[in-house]
Write a protein that holds these residues in place. Structure first.
Motif, short mmCIF file in Angstrom:
data_model
loop_
_atom_site.label_atom_id
_atom_site.label_comp_id
_atom_site.label_asym_id
_atom_site.label_seq_id
_atom_site.Cartn_x
_atom_site.Cartn_y
_atom_site.Cartn_z
N PHE A 196 0.84 -1.20 0.00
CA PHE A 196 0.00 0.00 0.00
C PHE A 196 0.88 1.25 0.00
CE2 PHE A 196 -2.64 3.20 2.30
CZ PHE A 196 -3.64 3.32 1.35
N ASP A 197 0.50 2.23 -0.81
CA ASP A 197 1.28 3.45 -0.97
C ASP A 197 0.77 4.52 0.00
OD1 ASP A 197 2.80 5.58 -1.78
OD2 ASP A 197 1.83 5.80 -3.75
N GLU A 198 1.29 4.50 1.24
CA GLU A 198 0.86 5.49 2.22
C GLU A 198 1.22 6.91 1.79
OE1 GLU A 198 2.04 2.58 3.18
OE2 GLU A 198 0.91 1.83 4.91
N ALA A 199 2.36 7.09 1.14
CA ALA A 199 2.76 8.42 0.73
C ALA A 199 1.78 9.01 -0.29
CB ALA A 199 4.18 8.39 0.16
N GLY A 200 1.39 8.21 -1.26
CA GLY A 200 0.41 8.68 -2.24
C GLY A 200 -0.94 8.95 -1.61
N TYR A 201 -1.35 8.04 -0.72
CA TYR A 201 -2.61 8.22 0.01
C TYR A 201 -2.57 9.51 0.83
CZ TYR A 201 -5.90 7.46 3.90
OH TYR A 201 -6.87 7.61 4.85
N ALA A 202 -1.46 9.75 1.52
CA ALA A 202 -1.34 10.95 2.35
C ALA A 202 -1.43 12.22 1.51
CB ALA A 202 -0.03 10.91 3.13
N ALA A 203 -0.72 12.25 0.38
CA ALA A 203 -0.75 13.42 -0.48
C ALA A 203 -2.15 13.68 -1.03
CB ALA A 203 0.26 13.25 -1.62
N ASP A 204 -2.84 12.64 -1.39
CA ASP A 204 -4.20 12.78 -1.94
C ASP A 204 -5.18 13.35 -0.92
OD1 ASP A 204 -3.32 11.77 -4.33
OD2 ASP A 204 -4.10 9.75 -4.00
N ASN A 205 -4.84 13.21 0.38
CA ASN A 205 -5.74 13.68 1.43
C ASN A 205 -5.24 14.95 2.13
OD1 ASN A 205 -8.10 11.64 1.97
ND2 ASN A 205 -6.31 10.38 1.50
N GLY A 206 -4.35 15.67 1.47
CA GLY A 206 -3.94 16.96 1.98
C GLY A 206 -2.95 16.92 3.11
N ASN A 207 -2.21 15.83 3.25
CA ASN A 207 -1.18 15.73 4.28
C ASN A 207 0.17 16.11 3.69
OD1 ASN A 207 -2.86 14.26 6.44
ND2 ASN A 207 -3.10 12.93 4.64
N LYS A 208 1.06 16.65 4.53
CA LYS A 208 2.37 17.06 4.05
C LYS A 208 3.46 16.68 5.04
CE LYS A 208 0.88 20.99 1.23
NZ LYS A 208 1.06 22.45 0.95
N ALA A 209 4.66 16.52 4.51
CA ALA A 209 5.85 16.41 5.33
C ALA A 209 6.43 17.80 5.48
CB ALA A 209 6.86 15.46 4.68
N ALA A 210 6.33 18.36 6.69
CA ALA A 210 6.77 19.72 6.92
C ALA A 210 7.07 19.91 8.40
CB ALA A 210 5.71 20.72 6.47
N ASP A 211 7.94 20.85 8.71
CA ASP A 211 8.29 21.14 10.09
C ASP A 211 7.20 22.01 10.71
OD1 ASP A 211 9.38 21.83 12.51
OD2 ASP A 211 11.24 22.65 11.69
N PRO A 212 6.47 21.50 11.72
CA PRO A 212 5.40 22.29 12.33
C PRO A 212 5.90 23.36 13.29
CG PRO A 212 5.55 20.20 13.44
CD PRO A 212 6.54 20.15 12.32
N GLY A 213 7.19 23.33 13.60
CA GLY A 213 7.77 24.35 14.47
C GLY A 213 7.27 24.28 15.90
N LEU A 214 7.07 23.08 16.41
CA LEU A 214 6.63 22.94 17.81
C LEU A 214 7.65 23.59 18.74
CD1 LEU A 214 5.30 19.28 17.86
CD2 LEU A 214 3.98 21.38 17.62
N ALA A 215 7.16 24.25 19.78
CA ALA A 215 8.01 25.09 20.62
C ALA A 215 9.11 24.30 21.33
CB ALA A 215 7.15 25.84 21.63
N ASN A 216 8.75 23.20 22.02
CA ASN A 216 9.74 22.42 22.77
C ASN A 216 9.17 21.02 23.00
OD1 ASN A 216 12.12 21.88 24.11
ND2 ASN A 216 11.53 22.91 26.00
N PRO A 217 8.95 20.26 21.96
CA PRO A 217 8.16 19.03 22.10
C PRO A 217 8.89 17.88 22.77
CG PRO A 217 8.99 19.23 19.86
CD PRO A 217 9.34 20.51 20.56
N PHE A 218 10.23 17.87 22.76
CA PHE A 218 10.96 16.70 23.26
C PHE A 218 11.47 16.87 24.69
CE2 PHE A 218 11.78 16.69 18.56
CZ PHE A 218 10.91 15.64 18.27
N SER A 219 11.23 18.00 25.30
CA SER A 219 11.65 18.20 26.68
C SER A 219 10.90 17.27 27.61
CB SER A 219 11.42 19.65 27.10
OG SER A 219 11.63 19.80 28.50
N LYS A 220 11.63 16.62 28.53
CA LYS A 220 11.00 15.74 29.51
C LYS A 220 10.58 16.49 30.77
CE LYS A 220 11.97 11.85 27.20
NZ LYS A 220 12.94 12.33 26.20
N THR A 221 11.04 17.72 30.91
CA THR A 221 10.73 18.47 32.12
C THR A 221 9.79 19.64 31.90
OG1 THR A 221 12.74 19.80 31.79
CG2 THR A 221 12.93 17.84 33.20
#
Length: 454
Positions: free
Chosen positions: A380-405
């Motif tokens: 199954f082509d997830e990449a093609g499926y994702a593109a057809d449904n308006g999904n993108k690979a892009a940096d969302p610029g989350l403020a500090n998502p990986f901090s554990k504290t």
């Protein structure tokens, strides 16, 4: 921990309880009886005939701690004037309602597998506030808390599942039925920590298990933190969930199976890579992928954060075993395998028919691929499926998502790479103009959630 042979410490706004166990041992040694809360005397009260539950109360450092054990069969209110200890599996059953006031702290005893179970036909009314959340935690001392130190919260309802009426793990009772609007009460501003005790090898409890729970139940502003198994799991049912966060779960953050058809909005998952699995693990039924009702949730505005610095943390969204549903306005980043994996013939058929839709979402820096197949076995082509449904690979610029504290999941300008999809106007969903779980102008996690890891 509050266990024989150890020195317990309750900490937080209640203060320290370092001498609790020694006082309890002394009380039992000299045969002093413990009074029922509110009775105003020192004589022993056997309340089993009235409520079905045994309660013991002691005073520690000017506070009273109530030990709950057995089966609650009459309405009961847990007051913020006390702290509470669950000894063994505490059932609320027989149509009883357990009401929990804002600010109450409930501790599960590790030695006895302390667990809170709401049976079919009974209710929990846990109405906390942002300033006074209801906290359910381990009986271990701060600094020695860890995953799997008590059982967690199990709620059994009478809404449909695709397995009919069935029974929960660990003898936690029957669930399922024919009432999709069934109500098991309210959970609001509830924080549950360090749960998921292992009853048997490879059989741990979820932080909160919604088992056949109906849409009459209100569930919002909930955190499950540092759970040994899945954070929140749905076994069938129709319950809806809004403003939910799962942090540091050892297995999947959010998981469902057996025909859950509820709704969700504003969910966050943050994984700790020392031990974690999938952000979403979405199944219909492993026994029969075509079983009905089919798992088909409708979920908008979710942020799923893996841990690229750790050895674990697998897939962002794994959808399989015949599951369908609508998933929109997601941010999925930092998982070590796949961002979106639609796995197996039955769920692929749901995607191809339009009954499984993942749309208007951003996937970024997921290790093996943002869109793909972890096992490379179904074509199954997830990449093609994702593109057809308006999904993108892009940096969302989350403020500090990986901090554990001090994590911060507020999106940046990069999240505008896709336009937010409008949720249904059905009274549950809130209108949005952003993707991800957290509005750039309203961080709803502030103040009542925790990142403490021990």
């Amino acid at each position: 921990m509050l266990n024989i042979g150890s020195t317990p410490v309750f900490s937080g706004k209640r203060g320290s309880y370092q001498n609790w166990l020694f006082q309890l041992i002394a009380i039992f040694a000299v045969g002093i009886t413990l009074a029922f809360v509110g009775c105003g005397s020192d004589e022993e009260i056997d309340d089993t005939e009235d409520t079905g539950i045994v309660e013991e109360t002691i005073e520690v450092d000017g506070r009273q701690v109530v030990v709950l054990e057995g089966k609650l069969k009459a309405d009961r209110t847990l007051s913020a004037d006390y702290d509470y200890l669950l000894k063994g599996a505490v059932f609320v059953e027989g149509g009883a309602t357990l009401t929990i006031e804002p600010g109450v702290e409930i501790f599960g005893e590790q030695a006895s597998n302390g667990t809170l179970i709401i049976a079919q036909g009974s209710k929990i009314m846990a109405n906390g506030t942002a300033d006074a959340p209801i906290i359910m935690s381990s009986d271990a001392a701060i600094g020695s808390r860890a995953r799997g130190q008590w059982g967690g919260l199990i709620i059994n309802g009478s809404a449909p599942t695709n397995q009919g009426v069935t029974f929960g793990e660990g003898n936690t009772g029957a669930f399922g039925g024919n009432n999709p609007a069934d109500s098991s009460g309210t959970l609001r501003y509830v924080r549950l920590e360090y749960a998921g005790i292992e009853f048997s090898p490879d059989n741990e409890l979820n932080g909160i298990a919604f088992q056949g729970v109906g849409s009459g139940t209100v569930a919002e502003y909930i955190q499950v933190h540092m759970n040994q198994d899945d954070g929140i799991e749905f076994f069938g049912g129709t319950v809806n969930l809004k403003y939910a966060v799962v942090t540091g779960a050892r297995d999947d953050s959010f998981d469902w199976t057996d025909g859950w058809t509820g709704k969700g909005q504003f969910w966050v998952a943050q994984q700790y890579g020392d031990d974690a699995d999938n952000g979403f693990e979405v199944d219909n039924s492993s026994k029969n992928n075509e079983a009905t009702p089919r798992s088909a949730a409708t979920i908008y505005n979710v942020t799923l954060v893996g841990d690229p610095a750790g050895p674990e943390s697998d897939n962002g969204m794994l959808i399989r075993e015949g599951a369908a549903g609508t998933y929109a306005n997601f941010i999925v980043t930092g998982f070590n395998k796949i961002g979106l994996d639609i796995d197996g013939e039955s769920s692929i058929a749901q995607a191809e028919s339009g009954d499984l839709v993942v749309k208007n979402s951003v996937f970024f820096e997921n290790g093996k691929a943002n869109f793909g197949d972890e096992k490379d076995d179904d074509g199954f082509d997830e990449a093609g499926y994702a593109a057809d449904n308006g999904n993108k690979a892009a940096d969302p610029g989350l403020a500090n998502p990986f901090s554990k504290t001090a994590p911060n999941f507020t999106p940046g300008a990069g999240a505008n790479a896709v336009s937010a999809a409008s949720p249904p106007s059905d009274g549950f969903f809130e209108p949005v103009n952003f993707i991800g779980a957290v509005s750039p102008s309203n961080n709803w996690l502030s103040g009542w959630t925790t990142s403490a890891q021990n």
